[in-house]
Design an enzyme around this catalytic site. Structure first.
Site, short mmCIF file in Angstrom:
data_model
loop_
_atom_site.label_atom_id
_atom_site.label_comp_id
_atom_site.label_asym_id
_atom_site.label_seq_id
_atom_site.Cartn_x
_atom_site.Cartn_y
_atom_site.Cartn_z
N LYS A 110 -17.47 23.45 9.71
CA LYS A 110 -17.59 22.83 11.23
C LYS A 110 -19.05 23.03 11.67
CE LYS A 110 -14.80 21.02 14.34
NZ LYS A 110 -13.67 20.59 13.76
N1 GLU Z 1 -13.03 16.73 13.68
C1 GLU Z 1 -12.01 16.47 13.14
C2 GLU Z 1 -10.78 17.72 12.86
O1 GLU Z 1 -11.02 18.71 13.42
C3 GLU Z 1 -12.07 15.88 11.49
C4 GLU Z 1 -12.86 16.59 10.44
C5 GLU Z 1 -13.27 15.62 9.41
O2 GLU Z 1 -12.64 14.30 9.45
O3 GLU Z 1 -13.82 16.01 8.33
O4 GLU Z 1 -9.86 17.72 11.73
#
Ligand code: GLU
Length: 420
Positions: A110
């Site tokens: 993240k």
């Molecule tokens: N930000 C989204 C999540 O928390 C998508 C992450 C992604 O598609 O890699 O799942």
């Protein structure tokens, strides 16, 4: 905030509490336990940006890779004033468990930048995004770590990241990020995918509990990408969506809200205030209103020890990451609320991201119906696996999802062995 409250709402503590519980139940090997209770890499960058008024601002950014055992890191990048390293660390771990729950070949990562995107121009956002990308460029890539949108980032942000990365590599590398615009390697269906996944798992839950769509009342808290698409798709599928809200407040109508009309109104006015099809309601009251299904789809810590006992929903579908604190889990369990935990409920987004990554690497793009069918299949079977696991091991759905995920990651770590 009292010390107890700040402990309760610390996302890393919330993640760790569930991890520890699930690891204990699994009787996890102590060495693997140590590995998985910490991230594998944390990058902090200080991002200088030329602002429109001629001054220079320096923003703090993070990219944290929790695990790359099952594949490249995967996870969004968020822009918000309250981003913190502990929050990004928790979100990275949740991505590891999420990708493992739906069994896609990614680890968890993240990113976040501490900034106030609502007060920045497009030019400032673009320069910040490009410099942040340049600062973390050695650590991302299609086989290393693949970012995606999250809070306050979108397909435009991903286009800038893809372009910056491609300029450094001297070739177009679409698979470095997902959630891109369709004409530059994005996937059909990605924008709606998280909301679609929320709808699909809700369908499975009401089937299990013997309910039907037209008799099921739904409240959605949060009207960003996840909440607005979940409300729209569930309304179209025949659910009775009776309440919708965001930070500034919401709208409620026990007879059902015309979500199509609300979407048009909200797009034009950027608020629910004055919408003729319902009454105004505060976000706090919305969460504790009468309904069958509650979908928190905004941010962390909206269901805590303070309000969990007042939740009236039979089914809680976590569209956001970490909307429920660990202390609230026990209260919901005592009240027999059927929880579809975040690492399952909102996994539709990353699942469609996986499809996007596959399409980019293959250079062959799928029809929207193919994306939706594949997504449906993965979400339904993952729901079934988690619920069966919960029944078999006599744990709640959240701990079952963690156990399933931890077991899969631990198995891979064991197979790969330790590089020394
Ligand atoms: N930000 C989204 C999540 O928390 C998508 C992450 C992604 O598609 O890699 O799942």
């Amino acid at each position: 905030m009292s010390n107890f409250a700040s402990q309760e709402t610390n996302p890393w503590k919330a993640q760790s509490a569930r991890f520890e519980l699930a690891a204990q139940k699994l009787n996890l090997d102590p060495g693997l336990w140590k590995i998985l209770s910490l991230p594998s890499r944390e990058i902090t960058v200080y991002v200088p940006v030329a602002m429109d008024n001629g001054t220079i601002e320096v923003f703090t950014g993070y990219r944290i890779q929790h695990s790359v055992a099952r594949g490249p890191g995967k996870g969004g990048i968020r822009y918000a004033p309250d981003v913190s390293i502990e929050e990004v660390r928790a979100l990275a771990a949740w991505m590891t468990w999420k990708c493992a729950v739906v069994d896609i070949p990614f680890g968890g990562a993240k990113g976040g930048v501490i900034c106030n995107p609502q007060q920045m121009s497009q030019g400032e956002l673009e320069r910040m995004t490009r410099r942040y990308t340049a600062e973390i460029i050695d650590f991302i890539g299609p086989d290393k770590d693949v970012p995606a949108p999250d809070m306050n980032t979108n397909s435009q942000t991903m286009a800038w990241i893809m372009d910056t990365y491609s300029m450094h590599m001297h070739r177009t590398v679409t698979a470095v990020v997902t959630g891109k615009p369709i004409n530059i390697g994005g996937s059909r269906g990605r924008v709606e995918a998280t909301g679609r996944g929320v709808w699909v798992v809700t369908d499975e839950a009401i089937k299990k509990l013997g309910m039907s769509r037209p008799d099921t009342t739904v409240i959605v808290q949060g009207f960003g990408n996840v909440g607005s698409n979940a409300a729209k798709l569930m309304h179209r599928a025949g659910y009775k969506v009776i309440g919708v809200g965001e930070i500034g407040g919401g709208v409620i109508n026990p007879r059902g809200i015309d979500i199509e009309a609300l979407l048009v109104y909200h797009a034009a006015n950027k608020t629910f205030d004055g919408f003729p099809g319902g009454d105004e309601i505060s976000t706090a009251d919305l969460l504790t209103s009468n309904c069958d299904v509650l979908v928190p789809a905004a941010t962390e810590n909206v269901i805590t020890s303070q309000n969990a006992a007042q939740i009236k929903a039979k089914i809680l579908v976590e569209g956001a990451n970490g909307p429920t604190t660990a202390a609230a889990d026990d209260i919901l369990a005592a009240n027999k609320v059927f929880v579809i935990p975040d690492i399952l409920a909102n996994a539709g987004g990353v699942t469609a991201s996986y499809f996007e990554w596959v399409q980019d690497r293959q250079g062959y793009f799928w029809k929207e119906s193919t994306v939706n069918e594949e997504l449906d299949h993965i979400m339904r079977s993952s729901f079934e696996n988690v619920v069966k696991y919960a029944e078999l091991h006599n744990v709640n759905n959240r701990i079952a999802a963690y156990m399933l995920a931890i077991d899969r990651v631990a198995y891979t770590l064991k197979q790969r062995g330790l590089y020394a």
